[in-house]
Design a protein around this motif. Structure first.
Motif, mmCIF file in Angstrom:
data_model
loop_
_atom_site.group_PDB
_atom_site.id
_atom_site.type_symbol
_atom_site.label_atom_id
_atom_site.label_comp_id
_atom_site.label_asym_id
_atom_site.label_seq_id
_atom_site.Cartn_x
_atom_site.Cartn_y
_atom_site.Cartn_z
ATOM 1 N N ALA A 9 0.854 -1.194 0.000
ATOM 2 C CA ALA A 9 0.000 0.000 0.000
ATOM 3 C C ALA A 9 0.887 1.241 0.000
ATOM 4 O O ALA A 9 0.447 2.337 -0.338
ATOM 5 N N SER A 70 2.516 13.403 -9.334
ATOM 6 C CA SER A 70 2.076 12.499 -8.255
ATOM 7 C C SER A 70 0.581 12.696 -8.023
ATOM 8 O O SER A 70 -0.006 13.665 -8.512
ATOM 9 N N ALA A 71 0.017 11.807 -7.228
ATOM 10 C CA ALA A 71 -1.379 11.999 -6.817
ATOM 11 C C ALA A 71 -1.462 13.156 -5.831
ATOM 12 O O ALA A 71 -2.468 13.865 -5.777
ATOM 13 N N HIS A 98 -6.356 10.928 3.024
ATOM 14 C CA HIS A 98 -4.889 11.002 3.016
ATOM 15 C C HIS A 98 -4.444 12.434 3.319
ATOM 16 O O HIS A 98 -5.165 13.391 3.035
ATOM 17 N N GLY A 150 -10.682 3.979 -1.383
ATOM 18 C CA GLY A 150 -10.237 2.949 -0.436
ATOM 19 C C GLY A 150 -9.174 3.529 0.482
ATOM 20 O O GLY A 150 -8.265 4.212 0.009
ATOM 21 N N ASN A 152 -5.951 3.829 2.664
ATOM 22 C CA ASN A 152 -4.622 3.227 2.592
ATOM 23 C C ASN A 152 -4.162 2.607 3.904
ATOM 24 O O ASN A 152 -3.283 1.755 3.920
ATOM 25 N N ASP A 177 -10.154 10.333 -4.270
ATOM 26 C CA ASP A 177 -8.774 9.834 -4.273
ATOM 27 C C ASP A 177 -8.855 8.321 -4.516
ATOM 28 O O ASP A 177 -9.342 7.572 -3.667
ATOM 29 N N VAL A 179 -6.203 6.407 -5.292
ATOM 30 C CA VAL A 179 -4.805 5.945 -5.326
ATOM 31 C C VAL A 179 -4.695 4.451 -4.984
ATOM 32 O O VAL A 179 -3.924 3.716 -5.593
ATOM 33 N N GLN A 180 -5.474 3.982 -4.009
ATOM 34 C CA GLN A 180 -5.345 2.582 -3.581
ATOM 35 C C GLN A 180 -6.224 1.626 -4.386
ATOM 36 O O GLN A 180 -6.158 0.411 -4.188
#
Ligand code: PLP
Length: 384
Positions: A9, A70-71, A98, A150, A152, A177, A179-180
């Motif tokens: 993760a 990047s995110a 996040h 989701g 992280n 977001d 990202v995951q």
């Protein structure tokens, strides 16, 4: 003995074919995509091919995808500029987002005429969607909702389609977001009525330092980084051509193997959970374990005890890389903001194990054995 990597993760190993693709591009297609000669045109074509692949995966149009570094950058850009450019006056979010989202919100609240409302969450970290509905119904003030797909740290997943439908019903913007979840779960920006979506290549077996943002065509914001007008003037700076190509290939490949990878990772997770529950007393799992959870994230809460305190370090010495659920603030170890938000008892110790298709059942067995050795039964202060 080969080290075991259970921190997926945090970041993932790159797919070998992605490394090959990127190496080839760095070696041969080094042109500047803004140049009009053939070297430049080749690099430009690589980027546009990558944009098509990303758009296909999230069901957007090509013109709605912008590559970033990047995110984190993508979330900063969309949250701050939604406020300055789209007249957002209220942001609704959850405390489990996040830091790139939370700190962008904090910053924009400090510098603009906008206020933020933190939604109630349950002990798994699920935001109260009835409260969201009520808040959106109560006021017609222009609102941005920031709720991730989701988590992280705990693995708890949100119902993004339900959230998106609420946003649509009340005319709110939705920042998600993902990202995951990109490459691991189906995501359709149209079905979920997402206004802004963010992703980071290194979380799905692509390179670090490359992300992207989806900005729906209805919500055009101003550029965040000014300069040479790259990315159709949305994100200036010479593009990371190899990184962008690597991101798109990694996302496409992960997407193609989504169902197979999910089943495999779920087997690893279930086996690990069963082994830990059988062999260690008073083990708990943070986050939703029932239905909506990230299969690749298992957040384990260990009872207090001297050995539990040193567990991440001792696992590392034994050859296992996993992540601690605590952050060091002013020299004091404390639970992360996510664990604090869900009311995790601070005297217990959380470790996040996170898996990828590169892991094996043998590694699961070995790590369970190492944990049993590191945590002799007498070490625990068992709690009720
Ligand atoms: N959002 C989530 C849910 C994450 O897990 C991460 C990275 O850990 C980020 C955003 C930021 O990603 P990056 O550091 O690649 O910008």
């Amino acid at each position: 003995m080969q080290r075991i990597y259970f921190d997926n993760a945090s970041t993932t190993p790159m797919l070998p074919e992605v490394i090959d693709l990127m190496t080839g591009i760095m070696r041969h297609d080094f042109g500047n995509p803004s140049s009009i000669h053939q070297h430049g045109r080749r690099a430009r074509a690589i980027i546009e091919e990558a944009r098509k692949k990303v758009a296909r995966v999230i069901n957007s149009s090509i013109g709605e995808v912008f590559f970033t570094g990047s995110a984190t950058e993508a979330s900063n850009m969309t949250i701050k500029n939604a406020v300055t450019d789209l007249g957002v006056k209220r942001i609704i979010y959850a405390a489990t987002e996040h830091h790139c989202v939370l700190h962008s919100i904090e910053h924009t609240v400090r510098h603009n005429n906008v206020h933020a409302v933190s939604l109630k969450i349950d002990s798994d970290g699920r935001p109260d969607l009835e409260e969201l509905d009520m808040l959106l119904a109560q006021s017609t003030i222009k609102t941005l909702v920031c709720l991730m797909h989701g988590n992280n740290e705990t693995g708890t997943m949100n119902e993004i389609t339900e959230i998106g439908q609420l946003c649509k019903k009340y005319g709110a913007l939705y920042h998600c977001d993902t990202v995951q979840t990109l490459g691991k779960y189906p995501i359709d920006v149209q079905q979920a009525h997402i206004s802004f979506l963010t992703g980071s290549a290194h979380k799905f077996h692509g390179p670090k330092g490359t992300g992207f943002v989806f900005i729906s065509h209805e919500n055009i914001i101003q550029p965040y980084i000014h300069g040479g007008s790259q990315e159709r003037n949305m994100r200036s700076g010479t593009e990371n051509v190899a990184g962008i190509a690597g991101l798109a290939m990694a996302l496409e490949k992960s997407n193609e193997k989504m169902a197979e990878n999910f089943r495999y990772i779920l087997t690893l997770r279930n086996e690990f959970k069963a082994r830990l529950t059988e062999t260690l007393p008073d083990i708990r799992f943070n986050g939703n374990q029932e239905d909506k959870f990230l299969a690749h994230v298992l957040s384990v809460s260990f009872p207090p005890g001297p050995k539990a305190e040193l567990l991440v370090m001792n696992l590392d010495i034994e050859g296992v890389s996993a992540s601690s659920g605590s952050a060091c603030s002013s020299g004091v170890e404390e639970d992360s903001h996510v664990l604090q938000a869900i009311g995790h008892p601070h005297e217990r110790k959380t470790i996040r194990f996170s898996f990828s298709p590169f892991n094996t059942l043998d590694e699961i067995g070995r790590t369970a054995g190492i944990l049993k050795k590191l945590l002799p039964a007498g070490d625990f202060k068992i709690q009720g």
